[in-house]
Design an enzyme around this catalytic site. Structure first.
Site, short mmCIF file in Angstrom:
data_model
loop_
_atom_site.label_atom_id
_atom_site.label_comp_id
_atom_site.label_asym_id
_atom_site.label_seq_id
_atom_site.Cartn_x
_atom_site.Cartn_y
_atom_site.Cartn_z
N ALA A 65 5.88 24.61 64.57
CA ALA A 65 6.63 23.60 65.31
C ALA A 65 7.87 23.24 64.50
O ALA A 65 7.90 23.42 63.27
CB ALA A 65 5.76 22.37 65.53
N GLY A 108 2.14 26.17 64.36
CA GLY A 108 2.16 26.33 65.82
C GLY A 108 2.38 27.78 66.24
O GLY A 108 1.97 28.17 67.34
N GLU A 111 -0.94 29.26 66.15
CA GLU A 111 -1.71 28.66 67.24
C GLU A 111 -1.30 29.23 68.59
O GLU A 111 -2.13 29.45 69.47
CB GLU A 111 -1.55 27.13 67.20
CG GLU A 111 -2.23 26.56 65.96
CD GLU A 111 -1.94 25.08 65.72
OE1 GLU A 111 -2.89 24.35 65.41
OE2 GLU A 111 -0.78 24.65 65.84
N GLU A 131 0.16 23.48 57.64
CA GLU A 131 0.45 22.07 57.92
C GLU A 131 0.04 21.15 56.78
O GLU A 131 0.67 20.11 56.54
CB GLU A 131 -0.26 21.61 59.21
CG GLU A 131 0.28 22.23 60.48
CD GLU A 131 -0.36 23.56 60.86
OE1 GLU A 131 -1.00 24.18 59.99
OE2 GLU A 131 -0.22 23.97 62.02
N1 DAK Z 1 10.90 24.05 61.50
C1 DAK Z 1 12.26 23.93 61.34
N2 DAK Z 1 13.01 24.79 60.65
C2 DAK Z 1 12.40 25.83 60.07
C3 DAK Z 1 10.99 26.04 60.17
C4 DAK Z 1 10.23 25.08 60.92
N3 DAK Z 1 8.91 25.21 61.12
N4 DAK Z 1 10.67 27.16 59.48
C5 DAK Z 1 11.83 27.65 58.97
N5 DAK Z 1 12.87 26.85 59.32
C6 DAK Z 1 14.29 27.04 58.99
C7 DAK Z 1 14.55 26.70 57.52
O1 DAK Z 1 14.70 25.31 57.35
C8 DAK Z 1 15.83 27.47 57.28
O2 DAK Z 1 16.91 26.75 57.85
P1 DAK Z 1 18.30 26.63 57.02
O3 DAK Z 1 17.94 26.07 55.69
O4 DAK Z 1 18.80 28.06 56.96
O5 DAK Z 1 19.15 25.75 57.87
C9 DAK Z 1 15.64 28.72 58.14
O6 DAK Z 1 14.63 28.41 59.11
C10 DAK Z 1 15.15 29.91 57.34
O7 DAK Z 1 13.98 29.52 56.65
P2 DAK Z 1 13.78 29.75 55.07
O8 DAK Z 1 15.08 29.76 54.36
O9 DAK Z 1 12.74 28.80 54.62
O10 DAK Z 1 13.21 31.25 55.09
P3 DAK Z 1 12.27 31.94 54.04
O11 DAK Z 1 12.23 33.38 54.43
O12 DAK Z 1 12.67 31.61 52.63
O13 DAK Z 1 10.82 31.31 54.27
C11 DAK Z 1 8.94 30.56 55.61
C12 DAK Z 1 10.14 31.57 55.43
C13 DAK Z 1 8.35 30.80 57.00
C14 DAK Z 1 7.90 30.84 54.54
C15 DAK Z 1 9.49 29.10 55.46
O14 DAK Z 1 10.63 28.96 56.30
C16 DAK Z 1 8.47 28.07 55.84
O15 DAK Z 1 7.56 27.78 55.06
N6 DAK Z 1 8.62 27.45 57.04
C17 DAK Z 1 7.81 26.33 57.45
C18 DAK Z 1 6.45 26.80 57.89
C19 DAK Z 1 5.57 25.64 58.32
O16 DAK Z 1 5.26 24.75 57.52
N7 DAK Z 1 5.11 25.64 59.56
C20 DAK Z 1 4.23 24.61 60.09
C21 DAK Z 1 5.04 23.56 60.82
S1 DAK Z 1 3.97 22.26 61.51
C22 DAK Z 1 0.66 20.39 68.32
C23 DAK Z 1 1.26 21.62 68.51
C24 DAK Z 1 1.82 22.31 67.45
C25 DAK Z 1 1.81 21.76 66.20
C26 DAK Z 1 1.20 20.53 65.99
C27 DAK Z 1 0.65 19.83 67.06
N8 DAK Z 1 0.06 19.67 69.40
C28 DAK Z 1 -0.14 20.36 70.69
C29 DAK Z 1 -0.47 18.36 69.21
C30 DAK Z 1 2.39 22.52 65.10
C31 DAK Z 1 2.73 22.06 63.89
C32 DAK Z 1 3.41 22.95 62.94
O17 DAK Z 1 3.58 24.12 63.18
#
Ligand code: DAK
Length: 257
Positions: A65, A108, A111, A131
């Site tokens: 997300a 997400g 998921e 998360e």
């Molecule tokens: N959200 C926003 N931006 C994101 C992002 C995300 N999830 N993932 C990556 N980006 C952005 C980065 O901020 C970066 O932007 P700039 O800095 O260039 O502006 C760009 O994408 C490239 O990312 P990185 O520079 O970080 O790229 P790397 O190759 O170094 O790393 C990575 C890739 C995937 C390991 C890293 O980007 C990362 O760790 N991303 C976050 C992963 C994460 O934590 N995902 C979980 C998010 S929470 C629900 C439904 C769904 C959900 C919850 C509830 N309900 C139905 C109730 C879901 C929740 C989640 O998914």
């Protein structure tokens, strides 16, 4: 339908939806999810589409997300605006859905892949529920579908450490259907989707329903449900055609009726 975050097409019975927000690794913002749900629901109604194939980019399926959208929300914002309410509609899509995962499927993203009925991944793919690193926990199936797929030990480890697993580990754990070389992902995903798309459409829908029912019912109720759906299929032209074609030693021609 015009979409800003998706590439949509239809090829030989397969509705293709490619997530397309590459600058943020396909982070699933509200707009993308709204578009995705609308496209999936439309495809669910279109007779020429029998199977839906969801893919992302080469290096990422979806990195979860959109964190920027969530970062400043309060619990009350979440409860009142219910920003994730559209998610629930994805699981009501009745046609088979296949996820084609080329890279990161995180949070997400993982998921979303797990809501699909089958997952095919490239050797480079990674699946994870990170998360916990953001001070929260999975919210769209990461504690439920994941646990049912891989069992408690592996699910706990993934959810509590946030560490992703490789496509091979995901295959060994039963999370995904197969791992293919990166350059073959698109072809192999399409091949699987078309193989399924050639089957009788009503039987596909009911078979999907019956398998999913097994997750939230007793064995006895599930068996009764399965039996009723089986009998119901004898009201379709495709059942007559399928069995006639078998006896005549020719391929069946299904019409979805
Ligand atoms: N959200 C926003 N931006 C994101 C992002 C995300 N999830 N993932 C990556 N980006 C952005 C980065 O901020 C970066 O932007 P700039 O800095 O260039 O502006 C760009 O994408 C490239 O990312 P990185 O520079 O970080 O790229 P790397 O190759 O170094 O790393 C990575 C890739 C995937 C390991 C890293 O980007 C990362 O760790 N991303 C976050 C992963 C994460 O934590 N995902 C979980 C998010 S929470 C629900 C439904 C769904 C959900 C919850 C509830 N309900 C139905 C109730 C879901 C929740 C989640 O998914």
């Amino acid at each position: 339908m015009n979409t800003r975050n998706l590439l949509v097409s239809c090829v030989k019975g397969v509705g293709r939806v490619q997530l397309h927000r590459p600058h943020v690794l396909n982070a699933l913002n509200r707009e993308l999810i709204r578009e995705l749900v609308q496209v999936l629901e439309e495809m669910d109604q279109q007779d020429e589409i029998h199977v839906i194939l969801i893919s992302g980019g080469d290096r990422f399926f979806a990195a979860g997300a959109d964190i920027d959208e969530m970062a400043d929300a309060s619990a009350v914002d979440m409860l009142v605006t219910d920003p994730f309410s559209d998610w629930d509609r994805i699981r009501r899509i009745s046609k088979p859905m296949i996820a084609s995962v080329g890279g990161y499927a995180l949070g997400g993203g993982c998921e979303l892949a797990m809501i699909c009925d089958m997952i095919i991944a490239s050797e480079k793919a990674q699946f994870g529920q990170p998360e916990i690193n953001l001070g929260v926990m999975p919210g769209a199936g990461g504690t439920q579908r994941l646990t049912r797929a891989v069992g408690k030990a592996k699910a706990m480890e993934m959810v509590l450490t946030g560490r992703p697993i490789t496509a091979r580990e995901a295959f060994q754990a039963g999370l995904i259907n197969r791992v293919v070389p990166t350059e073959l992902l698109e072809n192999e995903s399409m091949k699987l989707a078309q193989e399924v798309a050639a089957k009788a459409p009503v039987a596909l829908r009911l078979a999907k329903q019956a398998v999913l029912r097994s997750f939230d019912t007793t064995l006895k109720e599930g068996l009764d449900y399965e039996q009723k759906l089986f009998y119901l299929l004898f009201a379709t032209h495709d059942q007559e055609e399928g069995m006639k074609a078998f006896k005549e030693k020719r391929p069946p021609r299904f019409f979805g009726k």
